[in-house]
Enzyme design. Structure first.
Site, PDB file in Angstrom:
ATOM      1  N   GLU A 134      -6.445   0.158   7.899  1.00  0.00           N
ATOM      2  CA  GLU A 134      -5.573  -0.874   7.350  1.00  0.00           C
ATOM      3  C   GLU A 134      -4.154  -0.640   7.828  1.00  0.00           C
ATOM      4  OE1 GLU A 134      -5.924  -1.346   3.121  1.00  0.00           O
ATOM      5  OE2 GLU A 134      -8.108  -1.540   3.207  1.00  0.00           O
TER       6      GLU A 134
ATOM      7  N   ASP B 168      -3.166  -5.516   6.317  1.00  0.00           N
ATOM      8  CA  ASP B 168      -2.964  -5.276   4.888  1.00  0.00           C
ATOM      9  C   ASP B 168      -1.780  -6.087   4.341  1.00  0.00           C
ATOM     10  OD1 ASP B 168      -3.321  -4.084   2.432  1.00  0.00           O
ATOM     11  OD2 ASP B 168      -2.842  -2.058   3.097  1.00  0.00           O
TER      12      ASP B 168
ATOM     13  N   GLU C 133      -6.974  -8.778  -2.813  1.00  0.00           N
ATOM     14  CA  GLU C 133      -6.619  -7.568  -3.546  1.00  0.00           C
ATOM     15  C   GLU C 133      -6.037  -7.852  -4.922  1.00  0.00           C
ATOM     16  OE1 GLU C 133      -4.954  -4.114  -1.021  1.00  0.00           O
ATOM     17  OE2 GLU C 133      -3.743  -5.862  -0.512  1.00  0.00           O
TER      18      GLU C 133
ATOM     19  N   ASN D  17      -5.685   3.809   5.167  1.00  0.00           N
ATOM     20  CA  ASN D  17      -4.361   3.247   5.471  1.00  0.00           C
ATOM     21  C   ASN D  17      -3.628   4.047   6.538  1.00  0.00           C
ATOM     22  OD1 ASN D  17      -3.863   1.063   3.313  1.00  0.00           O
ATOM     23  ND2 ASN D  17      -4.628   2.806   2.118  1.00  0.00           N
TER      24      ASN D  17
ATOM     25  N   GLU E   8     -11.557   1.661  -0.420  1.00  0.00           N
ATOM     26  CA  GLU E   8     -10.266   1.970   0.188  1.00  0.00           C
ATOM     27  C   GLU E   8      -9.837   3.360  -0.263  1.00  0.00           C
ATOM     28  OE1 GLU E   8      -6.964  -0.748  -0.461  1.00  0.00           O
ATOM     29  OE2 GLU E   8      -5.632   0.533   0.745  1.00  0.00           O
TER      30      GLU E   8
HETATM   31  P1  C2E Z   1      -2.061  -0.814  -0.644  1.00  0.00           P
HETATM   32  O1  C2E Z   1      -2.591  -0.316   0.647  1.00  0.00           O
HETATM   33  O2  C2E Z   1      -1.773  -2.261  -0.753  1.00  0.00           O
HETATM   34  O3  C2E Z   1      -3.121  -0.341  -1.735  1.00  0.00           O
HETATM   35  C1  C2E Z   1      -3.430  -1.081  -2.874  1.00  0.00           C
HETATM   36  C2  C2E Z   1      -2.610  -0.639  -4.052  1.00  0.00           C
HETATM   37  O4  C2E Z   1      -2.814  -1.529  -5.127  1.00  0.00           O
HETATM   38  C3  C2E Z   1      -3.006   0.749  -4.572  1.00  0.00           C
HETATM   39  O5  C2E Z   1      -1.843   1.353  -5.139  1.00  0.00           O
HETATM   40  C4  C2E Z   1      -3.991   0.379  -5.678  1.00  0.00           C
HETATM   41  O6  C2E Z   1      -4.145   1.396  -6.657  1.00  0.00           O
HETATM   42  C5  C2E Z   1      -3.313  -0.836  -6.249  1.00  0.00           C
HETATM   43  N1  C2E Z   1      -4.246  -1.724  -6.929  1.00  0.00           N
HETATM   44  C6  C2E Z   1      -5.545  -1.977  -6.646  1.00  0.00           C
HETATM   45  N2  C2E Z   1      -6.065  -2.901  -7.479  1.00  0.00           N
HETATM   46  C7  C2E Z   1      -5.059  -3.245  -8.312  1.00  0.00           C
HETATM   47  C8  C2E Z   1      -4.989  -4.154  -9.429  1.00  0.00           C
HETATM   48  O7  C2E Z   1      -5.943  -4.836  -9.794  1.00  0.00           O
HETATM   49  N3  C2E Z   1      -3.789  -4.234 -10.054  1.00  0.00           N
HETATM   50  C9  C2E Z   1      -2.708  -3.479  -9.676  1.00  0.00           C
HETATM   51  N4  C2E Z   1      -1.585  -3.613 -10.361  1.00  0.00           N
HETATM   52  N5  C2E Z   1      -2.750  -2.634  -8.637  1.00  0.00           N
HETATM   53  C10 C2E Z   1      -3.917  -2.512  -7.971  1.00  0.00           C
HETATM   54  P2  C2E Z   1      -1.454   2.869  -4.831  1.00  0.00           P
HETATM   55  O8  C2E Z   1      -2.662   3.731  -4.753  1.00  0.00           O
HETATM   56  O9  C2E Z   1      -0.354   3.224  -5.774  1.00  0.00           O
HETATM   57  O10 C2E Z   1      -0.873   2.768  -3.360  1.00  0.00           O
HETATM   58  C11 C2E Z   1       0.318   2.059  -3.104  1.00  0.00           C
HETATM   59  C12 C2E Z   1       0.551   1.907  -1.630  1.00  0.00           C
HETATM   60  O11 C2E Z   1       0.798   3.196  -1.018  1.00  0.00           O
HETATM   61  C13 C2E Z   1      -0.654   1.353  -0.870  1.00  0.00           C
HETATM   62  O12 C2E Z   1      -0.703  -0.029  -1.029  1.00  0.00           O
HETATM   63  C14 C2E Z   1      -0.339   1.799   0.532  1.00  0.00           C
HETATM   64  O13 C2E Z   1       0.616   0.951   1.118  1.00  0.00           O
HETATM   65  C15 C2E Z   1       0.306   3.153   0.289  1.00  0.00           C
HETATM   66  N6  C2E Z   1      -0.705   4.200   0.493  1.00  0.00           N
HETATM   67  C16 C2E Z   1      -1.595   4.741  -0.368  1.00  0.00           C
HETATM   68  N7  C2E Z   1      -2.329   5.705   0.210  1.00  0.00           N
HETATM   69  C17 C2E Z   1      -1.911   5.774   1.487  1.00  0.00           C
HETATM   70  C18 C2E Z   1      -2.270   6.562   2.625  1.00  0.00           C
HETATM   71  O14 C2E Z   1      -3.172   7.425   2.576  1.00  0.00           O
HETATM   72  N8  C2E Z   1      -1.583   6.352   3.786  1.00  0.00           N
HETATM   73  C19 C2E Z   1      -0.598   5.391   3.882  1.00  0.00           C
HETATM   74  N9  C2E Z   1       0.032   5.252   5.061  1.00  0.00           N
HETATM   75  N10 C2E Z   1      -0.228   4.630   2.854  1.00  0.00           N
HETATM   76  C20 C2E Z   1      -0.880   4.812   1.679  1.00  0.00           C
HETATM   77 CA    CA Z   2      -4.223  -0.793   1.962  1.00  0.00          CA
HETATM   78 CA    CA Z   3      -2.692  -4.007   0.291  1.00  0.00          CA
HETATM   79 CA    CA Z   4       0.514  -3.425  -1.299  1.00  0.00          CA
END
Ligand code: C2E
Ligand code: CA
Ligand code: CA
Ligand code: CA
Length: 275
Positions: free
Chosen positions: A145, A175, A232, A113, A58
């Protein structure tokens, strides 16, 4: 809902003021940002629990602002949507992901995403597909996603965008499944290839937790529908053991790997580093 998003935040009291200060600072830093330089993409492996192999990654946005330091995507994505910068930002991120993906195995699924505003803008979808073409990236390698909330934001327009993406061969994942509203009605209205079960159901999962029943039913549902299911946020061996017992096949989480840079991902793919 569409109208509320674009309205300025109403200030009621001190806490809201602080919140607005924070949003305003992010908005200003974003407007001043050199998007190509300040933004990067981190990659988190998606793992087949039976073979322990990486089946996909991802792509997750990362921002190091010279003004604010590291800003998490949860803080800047909505701001980018409100200030009309999300489409530009998303395309820059996709470009970076595609450059990184150049040397990856062709069967590695690349998940990317998309936000609500991406899906409601016709020009965006066209540019998105053009970028894949420019990078000679086969759309079947890509998995977009989307969240239930982003689809509901402008359902007709989102559906149109999704149809175009699907028609190009791109796969579609729902997602954060289970956290939005009226989940089940969309599942059969959308041409889904995969559902991603939200981390909130997985934390401390045990046979007597609510998450257990939910994950169990979501797995059964995806099986019925003939689509895949990624769970996830798996952080512990205990959670993994429970998920295995429920028949989970694909997972993503800190237990295997945090989101990493391209070189670290490639070391994992080449077996030079282990999960
Ligand atoms: P998401 O799409 O649900 O992505 C998964 C989030 O959970 C990511 O946070 C990831 O680092 C985190 N994660 C993965 N495994 C674990 C785990 O085992 N424990 C915990 N506590 N967290 C875990 P991140 O990178 O901070 O991203 C947060 C949200 O921001 C994403 O949730 C997504 O909704 C958004 N996002 C990130 N990158 C993009 C992007 O390029 N475009 C868009 N539109 N949204 C994005
Ligand atoms: Ca995602
Ligand atoms: Ca997610
Ligand atoms: Ca999420």
């Amino acid at each position: 809902a569409k109208q509320n998003r674009n309205n300025p935040i109403v200030v009621f009291g001190h806490r809201h003021l602080e919140h607005m200060g924070f949003q305003t600072r992010i908005t200003q830093a974003l407007q001043a940002a050199d998007i190509e330089r300040e933004f990067s993409v981190a990659f988190q492996p998606i793992v087949d629990v039976n073979s322990n192999r990486i089946t996909g990654v991802e792509c997750l946005a990362r921002w190091t602002s010279p003004l604010l330091g590291q800003v998490p995507p949860g803080d800047f994505i909505t701001v980018a949507e409100r200030s009309g910068m999300i489409n530009k930002l998303t395309l820059v991120l996709l470009g970076k992901a595609l450059v990184a993906a150049r040397d990856w195995p062709l069967d590695l699924k690349v998940s990317f995403n998309l936000s609500a505003s991406n899906l409601s803008s016709r020009g965006f979808v066209r540019e998105f597909l053009k970028l894949l073409k420019d990078h000679a990236f086969d759309p079947v390698r890509l998995n977009c996603e989307v969240t239930e909330t982003s689809v509901m934001w402008d359902f007709a327009e989102a559906n149109r965008a999704i149809a175009i993406l699907k028609n190009a061969g791109i796969r579609l994942s729902l997602d954060d499944f289970g956290t939005g509203y009226s989940s089940l009605s969309h599942v059969h209205q959308l041409p889904l290839d995969c559902i991603k079960v939200d981390r909130s159901f997985v934390q401390g999962i045990k046979p007597d937790t609510i998450g257990y029943g939910i994950v169990k039913s979501l797995l059964a549902m995806s099986r019925e529908m003939g689509i895949s299911c990624v769970v996830e946020g798996v952080e512990t061996e205990e959670e993994l053991a429970v998920l295995r017992s429920l028949g989970t096949s694909e997972v993503q989480g800190y237990l295997f790997s945090k989101p990493v840079g391209a070189p670290e991902l490639e070391a994992l793919l080449n077996g030079k580093a282990s999960l």
